[in-house]
Design a protein around this motif. Structure first.
Motif, PDB file in Angstrom:
ATOM      1  N   VAL A 288      55.783  26.596  39.170  1.00 19.42           N
ATOM      2  CA  VAL A 288      55.117  27.889  39.332  1.00 19.42           C
ATOM      3  C   VAL A 288      54.235  27.865  40.574  1.00 19.42           C
ATOM      4  CG1 VAL A 288      53.627  29.609  38.244  1.00 19.42           C
ATOM      5  CG2 VAL A 288      55.101  28.158  36.821  1.00 19.42           C
ATOM      6  N   LEU A 289      54.347  28.916  41.391  1.00 18.81           N
ATOM      7  CA  LEU A 289      53.529  29.073  42.590  1.00 18.81           C
ATOM      8  C   LEU A 289      52.598  30.267  42.413  1.00 18.81           C
ATOM      9  CD1 LEU A 289      52.767  28.734  45.655  1.00 18.81           C
ATOM     10  CD2 LEU A 289      54.749  30.182  46.170  1.00 18.81           C
ATOM     11  N   VAL A 290      51.314  30.069  42.726  1.00 20.87           N
ATOM     12  CA  VAL A 290      50.335  31.161  42.711  1.00 20.87           C
ATOM     13  C   VAL A 290      49.759  31.289  44.115  1.00 20.87           C
ATOM     14  CG1 VAL A 290      48.192  32.063  41.732  1.00 20.87           C
ATOM     15  CG2 VAL A 290      49.750  30.714  40.305  1.00 20.87           C
ATOM     16  N   THR A 291      50.054  32.403  44.777  1.00 24.46           N
ATOM     17  CA  THR A 291      49.435  32.651  46.087  1.00 24.46           C
ATOM     18  C   THR A 291      48.055  33.259  45.859  1.00 24.46           C
ATOM     19  OG1 THR A 291      50.210  34.928  46.391  1.00 24.46           O
ATOM     20  CG2 THR A 291      51.729  33.146  47.023  1.00 24.46           C
ATOM     21  N   GLY A 292      47.130  32.952  46.754  1.00 23.24           N
ATOM     22  CA  GLY A 292      45.756  33.398  46.525  1.00 23.24           C
ATOM     23  C   GLY A 292      45.169  32.740  45.290  1.00 23.24           C
ATOM     24  N   GLY A 293      45.603  31.498  45.030  1.00 27.66           N
ATOM     25  CA  GLY A 293      45.236  30.807  43.797  1.00 27.66           C
ATOM     26  C   GLY A 293      43.783  30.416  43.698  1.00 27.66           C
ATOM     27  N   GLY A 294      43.017  30.558  44.772  1.00 30.43           N
ATOM     28  CA  GLY A 294      41.597  30.234  44.721  1.00 30.43           C
ATOM     29  C   GLY A 294      40.716  31.427  44.436  1.00 30.43           C
ATOM     30  N   GLY A 295      41.295  32.632  44.443  1.00 32.44           N
ATOM     31  CA  GLY A 295      40.508  33.847  44.215  1.00 32.44           C
ATOM     32  C   GLY A 295      40.192  34.084  42.755  1.00 32.44           C
ATOM     33  N   SER A 296      39.538  35.213  42.467  1.00 33.00           N
ATOM     34  CA  SER A 296      39.098  35.505  41.091  1.00 33.00           C
ATOM     35  C   SER A 296      40.289  35.579  40.141  1.00 33.00           C
ATOM     36  CB  SER A 296      38.331  36.829  41.066  1.00 33.00           C
ATOM     37  OG  SER A 296      37.236  36.793  41.943  1.00 33.00           O
ATOM     38  N   ILE A 297      41.279  36.408  40.490  1.00 34.60           N
ATOM     39  CA  ILE A 297      42.459  36.563  39.645  1.00 34.60           C
ATOM     40  C   ILE A 297      43.366  35.337  39.761  1.00 34.60           C
ATOM     41  CG2 ILE A 297      44.518  37.941  39.198  1.00 34.60           C
ATOM     42  CD1 ILE A 297      42.000  39.350  38.377  1.00 34.60           C
ATOM     43  N   GLY A 298      43.574  34.880  40.971  1.00 34.00           N
ATOM     44  CA  GLY A 298      44.474  33.742  41.193  1.00 34.00           C
ATOM     45  C   GLY A 298      44.028  32.489  40.465  1.00 34.00           C
ATOM     46  N   SER A 299      42.722  32.194  40.499  1.00 28.74           N
ATOM     47  CA  SER A 299      42.237  30.971  39.846  1.00 28.74           C
ATOM     48  C   SER A 299      42.375  31.075  38.330  1.00 28.74           C
ATOM     49  CB  SER A 299      40.782  30.699  40.237  1.00 28.74           C
ATOM     50  OG  SER A 299      39.938  31.767  39.843  1.00 28.74           O
ATOM     51  N   GLU A 300      42.140  32.272  37.764  1.00 27.38           N
ATOM     52  CA  GLU A 300      42.311  32.446  36.320  1.00 27.38           C
ATOM     53  C   GLU A 300      43.785  32.353  35.938  1.00 27.38           C
ATOM     54  OE1 GLU A 300      41.394  32.859  32.335  1.00 27.38           O
ATOM     55  OE2 GLU A 300      40.066  32.429  34.034  1.00 27.38           O
ATOM     56  N   LEU A 301      44.666  32.846  36.790  1.00 31.66           N
ATOM     57  CA  LEU A 301      46.106  32.661  36.572  1.00 31.66           C
ATOM     58  C   LEU A 301      46.426  31.166  36.466  1.00 31.66           C
ATOM     59  CD1 LEU A 301      47.768  35.306  38.932  1.00 31.66           C
ATOM     60  CD2 LEU A 301      48.339  34.963  36.524  1.00 31.66           C
ATOM     61  N   CYS A 302      45.864  30.388  37.385  1.00 36.65           N
ATOM     62  CA  CYS A 302      46.123  28.943  37.384  1.00 36.65           C
ATOM     63  C   CYS A 302      45.621  28.299  36.090  1.00 36.65           C
ATOM     64  CB  CYS A 302      45.458  28.290  38.586  1.00 36.65           C
ATOM     65  SG  CYS A 302      46.167  28.798  40.175  1.00 36.65           S
ATOM     66  N   ARG A 303      44.421  28.701  35.636  1.00 32.98           N
ATOM     67  CA  ARG A 303      43.869  28.135  34.398  1.00 32.98           C
ATOM     68  C   ARG A 303      44.789  28.404  33.219  1.00 32.98           C
ATOM     69  NH1 ARG A 303      39.295  30.932  36.504  1.00 32.98           N
ATOM     70  NH2 ARG A 303      37.967  29.491  37.685  1.00 32.98           N
ATOM     71  N   ILE A 318      44.498  30.420  51.660  1.00 35.07           N
ATOM     72  CA  ILE A 318      44.053  30.211  53.036  1.00 35.07           C
ATOM     73  C   ILE A 318      42.620  29.702  53.082  1.00 35.07           C
ATOM     74  CG2 ILE A 318      43.250  32.589  53.314  1.00 35.07           C
ATOM     75  CD1 ILE A 318      44.881  30.318  56.011  1.00 35.07           C
ATOM     76  N   TYR A 319      41.872  29.957  51.974  1.00 31.44           N
ATOM     77  CA  TYR A 319      40.464  29.565  51.947  1.00 31.44           C
ATOM     78  C   TYR A 319      40.332  28.199  51.256  1.00 31.44           C
ATOM     79  CZ  TYR A 319      39.927  34.482  53.076  1.00 31.44           C
ATOM     80  OH  TYR A 319      40.023  35.701  53.675  1.00 31.44           O
ATOM     81  N   GLU A 320      40.015  27.165  52.027  1.00 34.36           N
ATOM     82  CA  GLU A 320      40.039  25.809  51.498  1.00 34.36           C
ATOM     83  C   GLU A 320      38.953  25.553  50.452  1.00 34.36           C
ATOM     84  OE1 GLU A 320      38.192  22.791  54.335  1.00 34.36           O
ATOM     85  OE2 GLU A 320      38.946  24.295  55.737  1.00 34.36           O
ATOM     86  N   ASN A 321      37.784  26.200  50.576  1.00 37.74           N
ATOM     87  CA  ASN A 321      36.714  25.963  49.607  1.00 37.74           C
ATOM     88  C   ASN A 321      37.107  26.448  48.217  1.00 37.74           C
ATOM     89  OD1 ASN A 321      35.108  24.822  51.577  1.00 37.74           O
ATOM     90  ND2 ASN A 321      34.005  26.712  52.037  1.00 37.74           N
ATOM     91  N   ASN A 322      37.679  27.669  48.156  1.00 44.82           N
ATOM     92  CA  ASN A 322      38.132  28.192  46.863  1.00 44.82           C
ATOM     93  C   ASN A 322      39.207  27.296  46.252  1.00 44.82           C
ATOM     94  OD1 ASN A 322      36.424  30.323  47.229  1.00 44.82           O
ATOM     95  ND2 ASN A 322      38.003  31.802  47.765  1.00 44.82           N
ATOM     96  N   ALA A 323      40.164  26.894  47.105  1.00 39.84           N
ATOM     97  CA  ALA A 323      41.265  26.056  46.637  1.00 39.84           C
ATOM     98  C   ALA A 323      40.746  24.708  46.143  1.00 39.84           C
ATOM     99  CB  ALA A 323      42.279  25.846  47.766  1.00 39.84           C
ATOM    100  N   TYR A 324      39.761  24.171  46.834  1.00 41.69           N
ATOM    101  CA  TYR A 324      39.171  22.877  46.448  1.00 41.69           C
ATOM    102  C   TYR A 324      38.483  22.976  45.090  1.00 41.69           C
ATOM    103  CZ  TYR A 324      36.142  18.742  46.729  1.00 41.69           C
ATOM    104  OH  TYR A 324      35.496  17.559  46.477  1.00 41.69           O
ATOM    105  N   ASP A 325      37.776  24.079  44.859  1.00 42.73           N
ATOM    106  CA  ASP A 325      37.060  24.264  43.588  1.00 42.73           C
ATOM    107  C   ASP A 325      38.025  24.310  42.405  1.00 42.73           C
ATOM    108  OD1 ASP A 325      34.623  24.274  44.847  1.00 42.73           O
ATOM    109  OD2 ASP A 325      34.451  26.459  44.945  1.00 42.73           O
ATOM    110  N   ILE A 326      39.079  25.118  42.511  1.00 42.87           N
ATOM    111  CA  ILE A 326      40.014  25.242  41.391  1.00 42.87           C
ATOM    112  C   ILE A 326      40.824  23.953  41.217  1.00 42.87           C
ATOM    113  CG2 ILE A 326      41.857  26.325  42.752  1.00 42.87           C
ATOM    114  CD1 ILE A 326      40.950  27.055  39.064  1.00 42.87           C
TER     115      ILE A 326
END
Length: 613
Positions: A288-303, A318-326
């Motif tokens: 499964v691939l989630v684009t924008g996976g570090g954002g509000s919706i994207g990160s919850e999708l990943c969870r 594209i935002y490394e800090n968000n991606a790093y957090d999730i």
């Protein structure tokens, strides 16, 4: 050291009580004549002969069953039951010893001793609690403490009252209980009176000078909680709540779980019921691939996707800090999850090609997008590059590599848009609808409104303004919006993906629209202030591209029910793929020409777009 001394003192007192129980039992059995009674003098020496052994047996059993481990200043019914149980086993041990040693006493002596043990041993402990309580009440009268109203006269409320009374450091005193059950009104729980139902909250808070209200009804529905919170918000009291039963890890209540009432408690709804088996069927053992996976919706999708045991989860952002957090969060919570985080832009088609070629995802959730309306009005080209051509890039490559399912995260702002952001999301919907007719991939879009607590949403802004002392700014007194919690929205997105056949636009039931000015007033009240008096609300005027109200459906789309009562399908609108690609190519050319107004051509592509700026 202090505890050891207290326990030794208790052992000594228990030893005295144990023998006093036997003496009193003899006195009761033989009408107070122990020495002068002929039969009594046959048995009393038997007891005297075994006095040391019997005392040691009982003390050892008391110790073994934990009677010296309790904090007796918090003694309650549970401790009383423990005293009865311990006394029973101690007497059983004594009887066993006496039988083995062939030292016989009347059965009535054992029964009376058992009963007196409970009275003496329990009395000593509970008198300690009583004396301490009297002493503390005297201190409480000389110091300031919060006067607390408890809402809910059930088990949870009783436990919270007990905890508040047992924890001096909380500096809180339960004063009154509110409950809607008329049969309970007039009664008491742990000495605290039940004085009325929810409609008496405001009156009682004033008469009882209440400082804080705690809602303790974990089994209540979200709508019921909302009604109670609305009543409480009419007072000036600090408001707290015990989480719903589905939020409690093991169903047990403790003070640490009580939290402040938040605006989500006013807007939230009952937990979504989803078909876990159906959802699992297209995510389990899939890449499964989630684009924008570090954002509000994207990160919850990943969870939530992680819970369905995918073969591999790819997070692209594209935002490394968000991606790093999730990434760190998922690694901690799902150590068995095969997780890869990729830093990439959906604008970079070559990079996307590399990702799909290497990993070959089977399911794609496309959440990457620019979503801030005023910012996109100022930078329309960026909105088009990201929301339109980013979506086109991901969708085309997904089709080339035979992705099974492609789910676009859309927005209610795509319906009859008045801003560039909404118009670009409508074009993104058109792309997936057109491609669904020309691909084996099942392309679908899921459309919903505002989500509570997402990055850049109005609620964090209001909270910050209140923390700064105001004013709270609202763009228009009549502005309304749909709201949904992020977890609820994502659950329904995943559920909609399971239902997808290709080409649908799923529309989520967002409940009733909420006036933003009402939201601001409630949030001010929940923060312990009075709107317009303590914290002012200022109307600043609609921002560029902003609508008074949002819609979830275009007139021509119609609406079809699904088997899930919160998910509907908008009737697919025929979009010619070749014509759309031709228009997109022309739009790409306009992007490069600084003299052309992009909005004119967007109006051509999206006839329902009515720009306001």
């Amino acid at each position: 050291m202090k505890n050891k001394v207290l326990n030794l003192l208790l052992v000594f007192i228990d030893a005295v009580c144990i023998n006093l129980s036997f003496i009193l039992a003899f006195a009761i059995r033989f009408d107070g004549h122990i020495i002068s009674h002929r039969i009594a003098m046959q048995y009393f020496p038997v007891y005297i002969k075994s006095i040391i052994t019997v005392t040691l047996i009982k003390i050892v059993i008391f110790y073994g069953l934990g009677l010296y481990n309790n904090l007796w200043k918090y003694a309650s019914i549970e401790e009383f039951v423990q005293i009865i149980t311990t006394s029973f086993f101690a007497m059983a041990g004594t009887v066993s010893y006496m039988v083995i040693m062939q030292q016989h006493l009347p059965r009535s002596i054992y029964i009376l001793t058992f009963m007196i043990d409970i009275i003496l041993i329990g009395g000593i402990r509970f008198s300690y609690r009583a004396s301490r309580s009297i002493r503390e009440n005297g201190l409480n009268r000389r110091k300031n403490f919060k006067r607390v109203m408890i809402i809910g006269a059930g088990q949870a409320g009783a436990m919270v009252i007990k905890e508040l009374k047992n924890h001096d450091d909380l500096n809180s005193k339960p004063v009154v209980i509110i409950d809607d059950d008329e049969r309970k009104i007039g009664r008491k729980i742990n000495g605290v009176p039940i004085l009325g139902d929810r409609y008496h909250i405001r009156k009682i808070t004033e008469s009882k000078r209440i400082d804080e209200i705690i809602i303790t009804i974990p089994s209540a529905s979200q709508s019921e909680i909302r009604e109670i919170v609305e009543e409480c918000s009419k007072t000036k009291c600090k408001l707290k709540i015990l989480p719903g039963i589905y939020e409690l890890i093991d169903g047990r209540v403790s003070i640490s779980q009580i939290r402040d009432v938040d605006i989500e408690d006013l807007l939230g709804r009952d937990p979504v019921k989803v078909d876990l088996e159906e959802m699992s069927s297209y995510l389990q053992n899939k890449l499964v691939l989630v684009t924008g996976g570090g954002g509000s919706i994207g990160s919850e999708l990943c969870r939530q996707i992680a819970q369905f045991n995918p073969k591999k989860l790819l997070i692209l952002d594209i935002y490394e800090n968000n991606a790093y957090d999730i990434q760190n969060e998922l690694a901690a919570n799902y150590p068995e999850l095969d997780l890869t985080v990729l830093i990439a832009s959906v604008r970079d088609k070559q990079r996307l090609h590399e990702v799909f070629s290497k990993y070959k995802p089977q399911v794609v959730f496309h959440a990457a997008a620019h979503k801030h309306v005023p910012l996109m009005e100022e930078s329309p080209k960026e909105a088009i590059k990201n929301n339109v051509f980013g979506t086109l890039n991901v969708a085309e490559i997904a089709s080339v590599f035979g992705v099974e399912k492609f789910v676009l995260i859309s927005t209610d702002k795509a319906v009859n848009p008045t801003n560039v952001m909404g118009a670009t999301k409508r074009i993104a919907e058109m792309i997936v609808q057109a491609m669904s007719r020309n691909s084996k991939t099942e392309f679908v879009a899921v459309r919903f409104g505002n989500v509570l607590g997402s990055n850049g949403s109005v609620i964090p802004l209001f909270k910050k303004q209140i923390a700064n002392g105001g004013p709270v700014t609202v763009t228009h007194a009549e502005v309304t919006r749909y709201f949904m919690t992020i977890p609820e929205a994502v659950q329904l997105v995943i559920q909609a993906g399971a239902m997808a056949k290709g080409g649908e636009i799923f529309v989520l039931d967002m409940g009733q629209p909420v006036k933003i000015i009402d939201l601001a007033e409630n949030l001010i009240r929940l923060s312990g202030f009075e709107p317009y008096k303590d914290i002012d609300i200022q109307v600043t005027g609609l921002r560029p591209g902003e609508k008074l109200y949002e819609e979830l459906l275009m007139d021509e789309e119609g609406l079809t029910e699904t088997k899930h009562h919160k998910i509907f399908i908008g009737k697919p609108i025929f979009i010619d793929y070749k014509v759309l690609i031709s228009e997109l190519n022309h739009l790409r050319e306009i992007l490069l020409d600084e003299n052309n107004d992009l909005r004119d051509y967007i109006e051509h592509m999206v006839p329902t777009y009515k720009r306001t700026s």
